[in-house]
Design an enzyme around this catalytic site. Structure first.
Site, PDB file in Angstrom:
ATOM      1  N   HIS A 185       0.761  -1.152  -0.047  1.00  0.00           N
ATOM      2  CA  HIS A 185       0.124  -0.126  -0.045  1.00  0.00           C
ATOM      3  C   HIS A 185       0.958   1.137  -0.202  1.00  0.00           C
ATOM      4  O   HIS A 185       1.385   1.582  -0.895  1.00  0.00           O
ATOM      5  CB  HIS A 185      -0.961  -0.101   1.149  1.00  0.00           C
ATOM      6  N   HIS A 221      -2.191  -1.934 -11.454  1.00  0.00           N
ATOM      7  CA  HIS A 221      -3.363  -1.318 -10.159  1.00  0.00           C
ATOM      8  C   HIS A 221      -4.423  -2.042 -10.268  1.00  0.00           C
ATOM      9  O   HIS A 221      -5.116  -2.672 -11.270  1.00  0.00           O
ATOM     10  CB  HIS A 221      -3.725   0.149 -10.537  1.00  0.00           C
ATOM     11  N   ASP A 262       3.022   5.592  -7.768  1.00  0.00           N
ATOM     12  CA  ASP A 262       4.235   5.170  -6.876  1.00  0.00           C
ATOM     13  C   ASP A 262       5.406   5.380  -7.827  1.00  0.00           C
ATOM     14  O   ASP A 262       6.275   5.213  -7.459  1.00  0.00           O
ATOM     15  CB  ASP A 262       4.065   3.993  -6.220  1.00  0.00           C
TER      16      ASP A 262
HETATM   17  N1  ACO Z   1       4.742  -6.139 -13.642  1.00  0.00           N
HETATM   18  C1  ACO Z   1       4.321  -7.119 -14.112  1.00  0.00           C
HETATM   19  N2  ACO Z   1       3.248  -7.934 -14.264  1.00  0.00           N
HETATM   20  C2  ACO Z   1       2.347  -7.494 -13.562  1.00  0.00           C
HETATM   21  C3  ACO Z   1       2.367  -6.413 -12.852  1.00  0.00           C
HETATM   22  C4  ACO Z   1       3.581  -5.681 -12.757  1.00  0.00           C
HETATM   23  N3  ACO Z   1       4.109  -4.644 -12.028  1.00  0.00           N
HETATM   24  N4  ACO Z   1       1.335  -6.136 -12.297  1.00  0.00           N
HETATM   25  C5  ACO Z   1       0.408  -7.005 -12.544  1.00  0.00           C
HETATM   26  N5  ACO Z   1       1.136  -7.950 -13.551  1.00  0.00           N
HETATM   27  C6  ACO Z   1       0.691  -9.173 -14.210  1.00  0.00           C
HETATM   28  C7  ACO Z   1       0.316 -10.274 -13.134  1.00  0.00           C
HETATM   29  O1  ACO Z   1       1.707 -11.039 -13.188  1.00  0.00           O
HETATM   30  C8  ACO Z   1      -0.916 -10.776 -13.697  1.00  0.00           C
HETATM   31  O2  ACO Z   1      -0.359 -11.608 -14.919  1.00  0.00           O
HETATM   32  P1  ACO Z   1      -1.228 -13.120 -15.195  1.00  0.00           P
HETATM   33  O3  ACO Z   1      -2.436 -12.746 -15.417  1.00  0.00           O
HETATM   34  O4  ACO Z   1      -0.334 -13.296 -16.687  1.00  0.00           O
HETATM   35  O5  ACO Z   1      -0.763 -14.035 -14.121  1.00  0.00           O
HETATM   36  C9  ACO Z   1      -1.734  -9.926 -14.154  1.00  0.00           C
HETATM   37  O6  ACO Z   1      -0.842  -8.801 -14.432  1.00  0.00           O
HETATM   38  C10 ACO Z   1      -2.747  -9.540 -12.921  1.00  0.00           C
HETATM   39  O7  ACO Z   1      -1.800  -9.338 -11.774  1.00  0.00           O
HETATM   40  P2  ACO Z   1      -2.478  -9.230 -10.342  1.00  0.00           P
HETATM   41  O8  ACO Z   1      -1.584  -9.290  -9.521  1.00  0.00           O
HETATM   42  O9  ACO Z   1      -3.667 -10.537 -10.331  1.00  0.00           O
HETATM   43  O10 ACO Z   1      -3.404  -7.964 -10.459  1.00  0.00           O
HETATM   44  P3  ACO Z   1      -3.987  -7.267  -8.975  1.00  0.00           P
HETATM   45  O11 ACO Z   1      -5.045  -6.265  -9.274  1.00  0.00           O
HETATM   46  O12 ACO Z   1      -4.202  -8.074  -7.990  1.00  0.00           O
HETATM   47  O13 ACO Z   1      -2.590  -6.405  -8.568  1.00  0.00           O
HETATM   48  C11 ACO Z   1      -1.114  -4.473  -7.700  1.00  0.00           C
HETATM   49  C12 ACO Z   1      -2.515  -4.963  -8.609  1.00  0.00           C
HETATM   50  C13 ACO Z   1      -0.887  -5.212  -6.626  1.00  0.00           C
HETATM   51  C14 ACO Z   1      -0.843  -3.095  -7.770  1.00  0.00           C
HETATM   52  C15 ACO Z   1      -0.011  -5.305  -9.042  1.00  0.00           C
HETATM   53  O14 ACO Z   1      -0.104  -4.847 -10.399  1.00  0.00           O
HETATM   54  C16 ACO Z   1       1.526  -4.982  -8.533  1.00  0.00           C
HETATM   55  O15 ACO Z   1       1.826  -5.789  -7.809  1.00  0.00           O
HETATM   56  N6  ACO Z   1       2.231  -4.039  -9.213  1.00  0.00           N
HETATM   57  C17 ACO Z   1       3.427  -3.545  -8.807  1.00  0.00           C
HETATM   58  C18 ACO Z   1       3.251  -2.984  -7.255  1.00  0.00           C
HETATM   59  C19 ACO Z   1       2.830  -1.604  -7.190  1.00  0.00           C
HETATM   60  O16 ACO Z   1       3.296  -0.557  -7.993  1.00  0.00           O
HETATM   61  N7  ACO Z   1       2.005  -1.188  -6.277  1.00  0.00           N
HETATM   62  C20 ACO Z   1       1.484   0.062  -6.221  1.00  0.00           C
HETATM   63  C21 ACO Z   1      -0.076   0.067  -6.506  1.00  0.00           C
HETATM   64  S1  ACO Z   1      -0.908   1.637  -6.125  1.00  0.00           S
HETATM   65  C22 ACO Z   1      -1.093   2.064  -4.613  1.00  0.00           C
HETATM   66  O17 ACO Z   1      -1.359   0.944  -3.669  1.00  0.00           O
HETATM   67  C23 ACO Z   1      -0.781   3.361  -3.953  1.00  0.00           C
END
Ligand code: ACO
Length: 443
Positions: free
Chosen positions: A269, A308, A364
């Site tokens: 977060h 996101h 972020d």
């Molecule tokens: N890099 C590479 N691949 C990604 C990323 C990423 N940053 N984010 C998602 N994916 C891919 C996943 O591997 C998954 O692929 P698949 O379907 O082929 O297995 C797909 O996209 C969906 O990913 P989920 O993790 O299921 O998506 P979710 O909505 O649960 O996650 C999250 C969102 C946690 C923000 C994710 O995008 C992530 O980990 N991003 C990096 C961390 C980040 O920047 N967090 C800040 C969020 S903003 C905030 O909180 C203020």
């Protein structure tokens, strides 16, 4: 003939149920309880870990359209507020629902600023932390400690009390945050200067040294204020949900805000921008970006600051943060990590993996680069997030308190544990026969 209802056929019994559809696309989960297999059946319920498809409240505070990349506070687009408003004006909008006229703004500004001081015992409390205490840990605990200084805050159904605690929290957060920072640096705490703006006073409490009065750089002061605007609210995220959930026990708002801040402390977060900075530092130079992108596409890594849960388009806040970065660099000098970030974004936005997964920069991706250029250590990043989010938390909390449909938050569970069994004498028990995976499950 169409009607705003959903017809469900229970194939176990052959019975049909008519469920009203409200607000365009909402069904009440409790309606599922009518669907029973027999007279003693509990009824159906929905299973939704992490609430990915469950609305826990009705809210008027902020609106997100993740596909379009839209964020609005009380109907106002985030871009307009970031360009034209100030954080204190936006905080008024968020907690009261409307933009203030000049008279109301002056009163609000005065009312927040008279609460920037903290009781001297708060200072002593903070002095008790170890020299290397994490500033976010200090902030979380000190917010909780405030409830012991203002016991009348327990009167959560009293409008005047709610208003007073809201002004107090918005007023005091920068002071607590700055004290936490000064503590980690071994520097004396600096008292608030109410002649300065909200952001300017915060900068003074952080960075004032021997000068009699601290003059914040106007570009940095404005940049910080805009970052505060961008972080003020974001509908039902993890910390807003913690605020509402803990607040639903009718505890005082300081205790609920401490819980919300604790949720923000987590790396998924408020800590994501730190992870983004660490990733950029690890990549090290622009020529290493293509190789890094390959590891992301192979599933070995995540591109931090990308993707996101809600936004499946460019996070509108990320666009604004990117612009602010350049204004900050005019004063601080260029943070070399920006070049790596720009190259990552350039390659990712035209790559089929990122296009197919709808992965775009989130807020972020660039915010940590700015904070770092302004001289903040990474441990301060979640603290900088918590200051403006306080107005959002208080608005979400007040909405929950006033909502007659809300009760103490208490999700259901699907029990998958042991059926009933009976206690035996310790020397009569057999060796536990748990498998390795079961042992790790119960720890
Ligand atoms: N890099 C590479 N691949 C990604 C990323 C990423 N940053 N984010 C998602 N994916 C891919 C996943 O591997 C998954 O692929 P698949 O379907 O082929 O297995 C797909 O996209 C969906 O990913 P989920 O993790 O299921 O998506 P979710 O909505 O649960 O996650 C999250 C969102 C946690 C923000 C994710 O995008 C992530 O980990 N991003 C990096 C961390 C980040 O920047 N967090 C800040 C969020 S903003 C905030 O909180 C203020």
């Amino acid at each position: 003939m169409t009607s705003n209802t959903l017809t469900i056929t229970d194939n176990r019994t052959g019975k049909r149920y008519e469920v009203p559809i409200e607000e365009g696309n909402v069904i009440r989960a409790t309606k599922l309880r009518d669907i029973k297999n027999g007279p003693d059946d509990f009824g159906l319920m929905s299973y939704d870990p992490a609430f990915t498809n469950t609305a826990s409240c009705k809210s008027k505070v902020s609106f997100i359209d993740g596909d379009q990349g839209i964020l609005r506070y009380r109907g106002y687009p985030i871009q307009e507020l970031a360009e034209k408003s100030t954080y204190l004006e936006t905080a008024y909008l968020i907690v009261k629902g409307e933009l203030p006229d000049l008279k109301h703004f002056r009163v609000w500004e005065h009312n927040v600023k008279i609460h920037t001081m903290v009781h001297e015992n708060i200072k002593k409390f903070m002095e008790g932390f170890r020299y290397d205490a994490h500033p976010m840990g200090m902030l979380v605990s000190t917010i909780a400690a405030l409830s012991t200084f203002y016991p009348e805050a327990a009167q959560i159904h009293d409008l005047e009390s709610r208003r007073l605690q809201t002004r107090r929290l918005i007023g005091k957060l920068p002071t607590l945050a700055a004290f936490a920072y000064r503590h980690t640096r071994g520097l004396p705490y600096v008292y608030p200067d109410n002649e300065l703006s909200y952001a300017g006073n915060f900068l003074a409490m952080l960075f004032k040294m021997t000068e009699l009065t601290y003059k914040p750089d106007p570009a940095l002061e404005r940049a910080l204020d805009v970052l505060f605007i961008l972080h003020a609210d974001h509908e039902q995220n993890c910390s807003a949900n913690a605020m509402r959930s803990v607040g639903s026990s009718q505890v005082d708002p300081y205790s609920a805000t401490a819980a919300a801040a604790a949720a923000l402390y987590g790396p998924l977060h408020g800590g994501a921008n730190e992870q983004a900075i660490r990733m950029l530092m690890e990549i090290g130079s622009v020529d290493k970006v293509p190789a890094f992108i390959r590891t992301v596409k192979e599933g070995q890594r995540r591109l931090m600051g990308f993707g996101h849960r809600i936004y499946k388009n460019y996070d509108p806040r990320a666009k604004i943060v990117k612009q602010i970065a350049y204004q900050v660099f005019e004063v601080t000098g260029r943070n070399p990590l920006i070049d790596i970030a720009l190259e990552l974004e350039r390659i990712a936005l035209q790559d089929e993996y990122f296009i197919a997964h709808k992965l775009y920069p989130n807020v972020d991706f660039y915010s940590g680069i700015i904070y770092q250029a302004m001289g903040f250590p990474m441990t301060m990043f979640p603290v900088l997030f918590a200051i403006p989010r306080t107005s959002g938390w208080m608005a979400q909390w007040a909405e929950m308190v006033r909502d007659s449909e809300q009760k103490i938050a208490r999700p259901r569970q699907v029990y998958i544990g042991e059926p009933e069994r009976h206690w035996t004498l310790i020397d009569k028990r057999r060796e536990p026969t748990m498998r390795e995976d079961q042992v790790s499950e119960v720890i």
